[in-house]
Design a protein around this motif. Structure first.
Motif, PDB file in Angstrom:
ATOM      1  N   ILE A   1      -5.275   1.169  -2.813  1.00 27.52           N
ATOM      2  CA  ILE A   1      -4.890   0.756  -1.450  1.00 27.52           C
ATOM      3  C   ILE A   1      -5.644  -0.523  -1.073  1.00 27.52           C
ATOM      4  O   ILE A   1      -5.088  -1.418  -0.413  1.00 27.52           O
TER       5      ILE A   1
ATOM      6  N   SER B   1       0.823  -1.207   0.000  1.00 27.55           N
ATOM      7  CA  SER B   1       0.000   0.000   0.000  1.00 27.55           C
ATOM      8  C   SER B   1       0.859   1.259   0.000  1.00 27.55           C
ATOM      9  O   SER B   1       0.466   2.280  -0.580  1.00 27.55           O
TER      10      SER B   1
ATOM     11  N   GLY C   1      -3.791  -3.245  -2.386  1.00 30.51           N
ATOM     12  CA  GLY C   1      -2.681  -3.590  -1.496  1.00 30.51           C
ATOM     13  C   GLY C   1      -3.114  -4.520  -0.380  1.00 30.51           C
ATOM     14  O   GLY C   1      -2.401  -5.469  -0.023  1.00 30.51           O
TER      15      GLY C   1
END
Length: 225
Positions: free
Chosen positions: A178, A165, A181
């Motif tokens: 994100i 991330s 991630g």
């Protein structure tokens, strides 16, 4: 002899509690500090979208697991013969995780937030699926009182999520990347756990056992609720 056995059991319990405690504290601390950074980079609007998706994913994880892994841990700890039916439980976890992925992915296409919102839910669906299956592996090692694998994997997963991330924040700071991630960290941790299980225990396979699934679900629904 009885005192020695009792003392050995107490030491094993203490070690497992310490392993789980360290794993939870370290992994949650990593994520907590990272989320502060995410909030500062994304701003109020972007972080609000990300937090909304993460909260939905956290809820769906609980629903997907439904307490079934806890039932396996309880029964396998009392009778090691339950380890023979673990492939059936793992298959149930696979279908449950896949169902959560399909559900979140389906919801994504009915949202009006554009491609970014759809990708957010789709990536978090992958995260939920991986976490659901991973939790079933954790249940197996909990039954064996070998919590060190769970503790190590949780710390590794948190570090992987932060690393992936952070790279995303540097390259393309958007909520859905994100979430990617998070999904990537969970999938990598799942693959590592599968490798550990393969080497330490036995090769896993798909096994359909509807009667066992019904029994597990009937005992797990109070925990799931």
């Amino acid at each position: 002899m009885v005192e020695f056995t009792q003392r050995r059991t107490e030491n094993a319990v203490l070690q497992n509690v310490m392993w789980l405690g360290v794993g939870e504290v370290v992994s949650r601390l990593f994520i907590f500090v990272f989320l502060i950074v995410v909030a500062r980079v994304l701003g109020a609007y972007g972080y609000g979208i990300f937090a909304f998706g993460l909260s939905i994913a956290s809820l769906v994880v609980v629903i997907a697991q439904f307490g079934i892994q806890t039932i396996f841990t309880r029964d396998a700890a009392q009778d090691q013969r339950w380890e023979r039916v673990f492939p059936a439980f793992l298959t149930l976890g696979f279908f449950s995780g896949l169902g959560a992925l399909v559900a979140l992915g389906g919801v994504a296409f009915f949202l009006n937030g554009g491609t970014s919102m759809r990708l957010l839910f789709l990536f978090f669906g992958g995260y939920v699926a991986a976490m659901t299956i991973l939790e079933f592996f954790y249940a197996f090692f909990r039954a064996r009182e070998e919590m060190r694998y769970e503790a190590a994997l949780k710390m590794f997963q948190a570090a992987t999520i932060v690393a992936l991330s952070a790279l995303v924040l540097w390259l393309a700071p958007t909520p859905h990347y994100i979430a990617l991630g998070y999904a990537g960290g969970a999938v990598i941790a799942l693959l590592l756990m599968a490798g550990i299980f393969w080497r330490r225990v036995f090769s896993f396979r798909m096994q359909i056992d509807v009667s066992l699934w019904k029994k597990a679900l009937s005992g797990a629904w109070p925990l799931g609720m």
